[in-house]
Design a protein around this motif. Sequence first.
Motif, PDB file in Angstrom:
ATOM      1  N   SER B 174       0.805  -1.226   0.000  1.00  9.97           N
ATOM      2  CA  SER B 174       0.000   0.000   0.000  1.00  9.97           C
ATOM      3  C   SER B 174       0.838   1.276   0.000  1.00  9.97           C
ATOM      4  O   SER B 174       0.291   2.366  -0.039  1.00  9.97           O
ATOM      5  CB  SER B 174      -0.909   0.004   1.222  1.00  9.97           C
ATOM      6  OG  SER B 174      -0.126  -0.006   2.402  1.00  9.97           O
ATOM      7  N   MET B 176       3.552   4.177  -1.241  1.00  9.68           N
ATOM      8  CA  MET B 176       3.947   4.866  -2.472  1.00  9.68           C
ATOM      9  C   MET B 176       5.428   5.239  -2.360  1.00  9.68           C
ATOM     10  O   MET B 176       5.980   5.289  -1.257  1.00  9.68           O
ATOM     11  CB  MET B 176       3.105   6.131  -2.627  1.00  9.68           C
ATOM     12  CG  MET B 176       1.603   5.888  -2.588  1.00  9.68           C
ATOM     13  SD  MET B 176       0.982   5.242  -4.145  1.00  9.68           S
ATOM     14  CE  MET B 176       0.905   6.763  -5.099  1.00  9.68           C
ATOM     15  N   ASN B 178       6.958   7.977  -2.298  1.00 12.82           N
ATOM     16  CA  ASN B 178       7.232   9.035  -1.311  1.00 12.82           C
ATOM     17  C   ASN B 178       7.133   8.507   0.123  1.00 12.82           C
ATOM     18  O   ASN B 178       7.857   8.970   1.008  1.00 12.82           O
ATOM     19  CB  ASN B 178       6.265  10.214  -1.495  1.00 12.82           C
ATOM     20  CG  ASN B 178       6.643  11.048  -2.709  1.00 12.82           C
ATOM     21  OD1 ASN B 178       7.810  11.094  -3.097  1.00 12.82           O
ATOM     22  ND2 ASN B 178       5.662  11.697  -3.306  1.00 12.82           N
ATOM     23  N   LEU B 204       0.049  -2.251  -6.131  1.00 12.90           N
ATOM     24  CA  LEU B 204      -0.164  -1.023  -6.897  1.00 12.90           C
ATOM     25  C   LEU B 204       0.859  -0.900  -8.030  1.00 12.90           C
ATOM     26  O   LEU B 204       1.148   0.210  -8.487  1.00 12.90           O
ATOM     27  CB  LEU B 204      -0.092   0.192  -5.959  1.00 12.90           C
ATOM     28  CG  LEU B 204      -1.090   0.192  -4.784  1.00 12.90           C
ATOM     29  CD1 LEU B 204      -0.832   1.384  -3.866  1.00 12.90           C
ATOM     30  CD2 LEU B 204      -2.533   0.238  -5.292  1.00 12.90           C
ATOM     31  N   LEU B 206       3.921  -1.181  -7.822  1.00 20.34           N
ATOM     32  CA  LEU B 206       5.044  -0.370  -7.346  1.00 20.34           C
ATOM     33  C   LEU B 206       6.127  -1.211  -6.670  1.00 20.34           C
ATOM     34  O   LEU B 206       7.039  -0.651  -6.058  1.00 20.34           O
ATOM     35  CB  LEU B 206       4.533   0.704  -6.373  1.00 20.34           C
ATOM     36  CG  LEU B 206       3.665   1.797  -6.995  1.00 20.34           C
ATOM     37  CD1 LEU B 206       3.065   2.705  -5.922  1.00 20.34           C
ATOM     38  CD2 LEU B 206       4.459   2.637  -8.000  1.00 20.34           C
TER      39      LEU B 206
END
Lengths: 317, 317
Positions: B174, B176, B178, B204, B206
Amino acid sequence: MITEKSHNIVDCTVRDGGLVNNWDFSVDFVQYLYKCLNEAGVDYMEIGYKNSPKLLKGSESSGPWRFLNDDFLQDAIQEKQTTKLSAMVDIGRVDVNDILPREKSLLDLIRVACYIKDVDEALELVRLFHDRGYETTLNIMALSNVKENQLDEAFEMISRSVVDVVYIVDSYGSLMPNDIRNLVKTFRKHLKNKRLGAHMHNNLQLGFANTLTAADNGVELLDSSVYGMGRAAGNCPTELLVAQLRNANYSLRPVLDMIEKYMIPLRDREEWGYLIPYMITGMLGEHPRSAMAFRSSPDKDMALQFYDMLTVPNVNS
Amino acid sequence: MITEKSHNIVDCTVRDGGLVNNWDFSVDFVQYLYKCLNEAGVDYMEIGYKNSPKLLKGSESSGPWRFLNDDFLQDAIQEKQTTKLSAMVDIGRVDVNDILPREKSLLDLIRVACYIKDVDEALELVRLFHDRGYETTLNIMALSNVKENQLDEAFEMISRSVVDVVYIVDSYGSLMPNDIRNLVKTFRKHLKNKRLGAHMHNNLQLGFANTLTAADNGVELLDSSVYGMGRAAGNCPTELLVAQLRNANYSLRPVLDMIEKYMIPLRDREEWGYLIPYMITGMLGEHPRSAMAFRSSPDKDMALQFYDMLTVPNVNS
């Protein structure tokens, strides 16, 4: 840092996804997509190419979204809603007589795709579309292979032009987040008077991450497609941008609706996404055409054979 | 900026991938993986869990890599090569009597997974494994749900401990890029005397990008698995790290060999990777168990139904 409404999503499902299924989308599919993107709050929908079939031999079998006709479009999109409509044209493939004045068309935006050597010609088209009332973008393809002095020349022409938005296009899906950061910095420095856009591919599973990186560095127009549908490894998925873009106000549910109703069944029939041959062309910074041909062959899962074909000298001679 | 050899790849295909197929990997599979990872120059191979079947009810049907036995391991890995071997243990599921002194085991590294509330207990295990000669890591799971004061307390205990490496684990996929940057900064600040590791999931899309972000910010141990095999959306793919990590000297070809020979056929039988229910739990910061159950049901492609189940109050009551 992104501030509210500084970014716009441009959904390219029909245009870039058409490269997967030869634009064989039903009118129902496109109408439903338009409805869902409107409900989701997506800013633009690229509904196809506006090239001319007369200028593209062997294209008779393509679906109608490859050669958008304004009358056909009026029939398909019966009621214009909030999401703006976009079409792409290629240098040498568009007949400018096909482009109506904006007030007579459903289209809002025309995007001109070109290689770096054709930027001057592309900007002539941009001028013409601009004069006919359209928003315009210039999408320079295959940036990873462009030399710095070529880019500098292009920047000079572009900054003097009327184009609204200039795109950073990772055609081969070969760029890393740090490359994107550097490219955005370069574009920003030389094109102070232009908005920027980003179109990323997913060969290295970086389509979404590179688009976020672009957004974080001030790029405003963000290309994506629903469920990532696009040529070869596909694009940044619209559902991820809609769900995760900071300070944005999009709705995910309508995009999931489209995915459930149309995209999952379509993915069962057509192939796109992260697959090893696409990863290899991405890694090598090459056009995915060799990988697409390989995925259509009986050897499609022979990852090593494909790798050796592209990296071992004379393996095929 | 990464400098040469500041990063190590820890391939978790067998351990995390076992969560997909109940550790039903043949000895041939694991031997071939070990050969390929050695040839690729991958630094560690996590070959399973070293939990005790006595402490895990209902686990009789699991493959042998879930409860690594040192004699079995000696038979399976006949000749130790350059790639080090790792095993993971869970708090409350490991019998410390099963852990031989390192010189009598093929294992080099033992990784202790725990939730934030169990850090003290985890560090007792770490101490014990450390005293028996192993390299050790502490892998704090579900970081996205940990409160700052809990983390501060944990940092105090950890910095006084003998653990070699502390992991940032994005259990729910979950986080990101950043978020990763901020977490690495926090961990770095409070754990000046420890090396850091990163274990990312791909909900995601990522997994790779977040691992790169961690590496760029000084994280040294990078978890991955071949073809991304791991629970639910899976992990950062080993092939992408091997191909794209800067200043590294890995070989991609042996990893492609493993993918062609074993992983592509396995992916036809078992499911992992980016799928909409996993994207939804990732977006919501939830454990993927509801999504895994949904993917096992006849409604598995009903994206909207799953989204409503998790987001609309009382939809199931």
